[in-house]
Design an enzyme around this catalytic site. Structure first.
Site, PDB file in Angstrom:
ATOM      1  CG  ASN A 260      -1.826  -1.210   1.253  1.00  0.00           C
ATOM      2  OD1 ASN A 260      -2.125  -1.795   0.210  1.00  0.00           O
ATOM      3  ND2 ASN A 260      -2.253  -1.592   2.442  1.00  0.00           N
TER       4      ASN A 260
ATOM      5  CG  ASN B 253      -7.405 -11.617   0.769  1.00  0.00           C
ATOM      6  OD1 ASN B 253      -7.171 -10.424   0.972  1.00  0.00           O
ATOM      7  ND2 ASN B 253      -7.828 -12.056  -0.412  1.00  0.00           N
ATOM      8  NE  ARG B 254     -14.204  -8.258   4.349  1.00  0.00           N
ATOM      9  CZ  ARG B 254     -13.762  -7.132   4.883  1.00  0.00           C
ATOM     10  NH1 ARG B 254     -12.844  -6.429   4.261  1.00  0.00           N
ATOM     11  NH2 ARG B 254     -14.237  -6.713   6.043  1.00  0.00           N
TER      12      ARG B 254
ATOM     13  CB  CYS C 160      13.742  22.609 -11.615  1.00  0.00           C
ATOM     14  SG  CYS C 160      12.889  21.027 -11.366  1.00  0.00           S
TER      15      CYS C 160
ATOM     16  CG  HIS D   7       3.897  -1.265  -4.745  1.00  0.00           C
ATOM     17  ND1 HIS D   7       2.738  -2.011  -4.657  1.00  0.00           N
ATOM     18  CD2 HIS D   7       4.829  -2.093  -5.295  1.00  0.00           C
ATOM     19  CE1 HIS D   7       2.972  -3.232  -5.123  1.00  0.00           C
ATOM     20  NE2 HIS D   7       4.224  -3.300  -5.509  1.00  0.00           N
TER      21      HIS D   7
END
Length: 295
Positions: A121, A263-264, A200, A138
């Site tokens: 996440n 987990n779902r 910049c 990530h």
């Protein structure tokens, strides 16, 4: 077990058990894995849905193609739509906070039950919850950098520049549906002015890994290090559709340490013999129940 949670940790309100019938025994099996503490933890979007952040692949989620780095860098119209969506999303998600699952993991780390969190996440919720050792595979969407010289800014700063360049846009699109990754389904972006680096003038981008980019080697090595030092691997809220997560599962399999999944919906590793515990349920409610069991 190396450590236990403090008896004076605050109690959460009771909830329905996530897997009626077989879930309690599975939860007990998961708790038993902490005899090999610390465990390494890998989280995905499913741990943040209880904070109100939509995910890509959950049940009932419409098909959606994540943004590629080539789209972002090569198409000005795409960037205008991106920043417009990010600004409107912020209207709806400014209240988003870590949920009980994030907080439980922070307490597990403090108690020595886990050695940190590896997360797919980019929402910064693990750090906000108090987790100290966080590997963000990530990147982190709250940080923005320019593409030429690496000047860095906060997301709030850049969205403020968007408002000044596009007065009234966010308010006119306040009813747009929010989407994953800090986006919203906005329209009328043809006249939007995208924010640029004030130092910049170069393109600004979130400090995240887009499709078409690779997880930086030092980041993956840090994640590997947590798995290498762990007595087991706990996967939470991820379908493991991204290769980086599968690579970490492979590292755990090579070490022959137990793997547990919360987990779902299905995951890419459900049928593997190395998965010793599989709990179907929401991350927050399962972690609340696990925390009570470990006390």
């Amino acid at each position: 077990m190396n450590a236990r949670l403090s008896d004076d940790a605050p109690e959460e309100s009771p909830r329905r058990k996530p897997d009626a019938g077989g879930g309690r025994s599975q939860l007990e099996r998961l708790a038993a894995l902490f005899h090999a503490a610390p465990l390494a933890v890998l989280t995905g979007a499913g741990i943040s849905t209880d904070s109100g952040i939509p995910d890509y692949r959950g049940e009932g989620t419409p098909p959606r193609t994540p943004m590629s780095i080539s789209q972002f860098m090569d198409d000005p119209a795409y960037r205008r739509r991106f920043w417009a969506g990010a600004r409107v999303n912020a209207l709806h998600t400014g209240h988003v906070a870590p949920n009980s699952g994030h907080l439980a993991l922070a307490r597990f780390e403090a108690a020595g039950l886990t050695n940190g969190v590896i997360t797919q996440n980019v929402d910064n919720l693990h750090r906000r919850a108090g987790s100290r050792s966080v590997v963000e595979l990530h990147g982190n969407g709250s940080a923005i950098r320019c593409t030429e010289n690496g000047h860095r800014f906060t997301r709030d700063e850049v969205l403020g520049w968007f408002d000044r360049a596009n007065p009234g846009f966010a308010e006119r699109n306040a009813d747009a549906e929010i989407a994953p990754d800090g986006d919203a389904r906005v329209t009328g972006t043809e006249t939007v002015t995208e924010p640029r680096c004030p130092a910049c003038g170069s393109i600004l981008r979130p400090d995240v890994v887009y499709f078409g980019e690779f997880v930086p080697k030092p980041v993956f090595e840090a994640a590997e290090g947590l798995v290498a030092e762990a007595g087991g691997l706990l996967l939470i809220g991820t379908s493991l559709a991204v290769n980086t997560g599968i690579r970490l599962v492979h590292r755990a399999q090579l070490r022959r340490i137990p793997i547990a999944v919360i987990n779902r919906g299905p995951t890419a590793v459900d049928e593997r013999e190395s998965v010793t515990v599989r709990i179907e349920g929401g991350a927050a409610e399962v972690l609340e129940d696990l925390e009570r069991l470990l006390r």
